[in-house]
Scaffold this motif. Structure first.
Motif, PDB file in Angstrom:
ATOM      1  N   UNK A 181       7.505 -14.879  29.246  1.00 32.75           N
ATOM      2  CA  UNK A 181       6.457 -13.867  29.388  1.00 32.75           C
ATOM      3  C   UNK A 181       5.997 -13.835  30.837  1.00 32.75           C
ATOM      4  N   UNK A 182       6.095 -12.654  31.451  1.00 32.45           N
ATOM      5  CA  UNK A 182       5.557 -12.480  32.797  1.00 32.45           C
ATOM      6  C   UNK A 182       4.063 -12.236  32.653  1.00 32.45           C
ATOM      7  N   UNK A 183       3.256 -13.081  33.272  1.00 32.34           N
ATOM      8  CA  UNK A 183       1.801 -12.965  33.149  1.00 32.34           C
ATOM      9  C   UNK A 183       1.191 -12.278  34.366  1.00 32.34           C
ATOM     10  N   UNK A 184       0.388 -11.266  34.088  1.00 35.11           N
ATOM     11  CA  UNK A 184      -0.412 -10.618  35.123  1.00 35.11           C
ATOM     12  C   UNK A 184      -1.720 -11.389  35.258  1.00 35.11           C
ATOM     13  N   UNK A 185      -2.640 -10.870  36.022  1.00 34.21           N
ATOM     14  CA  UNK A 185      -3.956 -11.483  36.156  1.00 34.21           C
ATOM     15  C   UNK A 185      -4.675 -11.482  34.813  1.00 34.21           C
ATOM     16  N   UNK A 186      -5.734 -12.250  34.718  1.00 25.59           N
ATOM     17  CA  UNK A 186      -6.552 -12.220  33.510  1.00 25.59           C
ATOM     18  C   UNK A 186      -7.261 -10.870  33.435  1.00 25.59           C
ATOM     19  N   UNK A 187      -7.753 -10.537  32.252  1.00 27.98           N
ATOM     20  CA  UNK A 187      -8.463  -9.273  32.075  1.00 27.98           C
ATOM     21  C   UNK A 187      -9.616  -9.171  33.074  1.00 27.98           C
ATOM     22  N   UNK A 188     -10.399 -10.245  33.195  1.00 32.09           N
ATOM     23  CA  UNK A 188     -11.580 -10.233  34.072  1.00 32.09           C
ATOM     24  C   UNK A 188     -11.229 -10.025  35.538  1.00 32.09           C
ATOM     25  N   UNK A 189     -10.021 -10.374  35.922  1.00 34.73           N
ATOM     26  CA  UNK A 189      -9.612 -10.258  37.324  1.00 34.73           C
ATOM     27  C   UNK A 189      -8.685  -9.079  37.590  1.00 34.73           C
TER      28      UNK A 189
END
Length: 137
Positions: free
Chosen positions: A49-57
């Motif tokens: 899984x390629x992870x983007x930033x967290x929702x908050x960021x």
């Protein structure tokens, strides 16, 4: 195909269970997610899984931008309808998917239908709209 995963805090465990159940299908595609959701899914399933930033960021904006450029073929966003403050995020992503004809699920029932359709080839028409199936950067 490129698949985006997102989930509200109260639905993250449901997303993990869903991805565990359908890991065989999902493993044949490129999976992207916001940070916490992505790490939870990857840890539980072994999926890449390629992870983007967290929702908050800004993770939802990163996914939203890629939806706007038609880089995703399927978006699964498990929504917590009891969380009124998060409804704007669901609306934002749903609207972008509608504008770009990207299949979108906000609950497990719809997600199951889309993933089973993906396995049957029902979403192959996305290859015409988005001929590149290589992973997005």
């Amino acid at each position: 195909m490129n698949i985006a995963l997102m989930s509200h805090d109260n639905k993250k465990e449901l997303m993990v269970q869903f991805c565990t159940a359908y890991a065989g299908i999902l493993s044949q595609h490129h999976i992207y997610a916001t940070n916490a959701t992505g790490h939870m899914v990857a840890d539980a399933t072994g999926l890449n899984v390629h992870c983007f930033l967290s929702y908050d960021h800004g993770g939802s904006q990163q996914i939203g931008a890629r939806i706007a450029y038609n880089e995703f073929d399927l978006v699964l966003f498990f929504n917590d309808p009891s969380d009124d403050k998060m409804m704007s995020a669901v609306s934002y992503i749903a609207r972008l998917c509608d504008q770009n004809n990207i299949p979108f699920a906000s609950n497990i029932a719809t997600a199951e239908m889309l993933v089973l359709g993906l396995a049957r080839g029902d979403l192959d028409w996305r290859c015409i709209v988005n001929p590149s199936t290589r992973p997005i950067a």
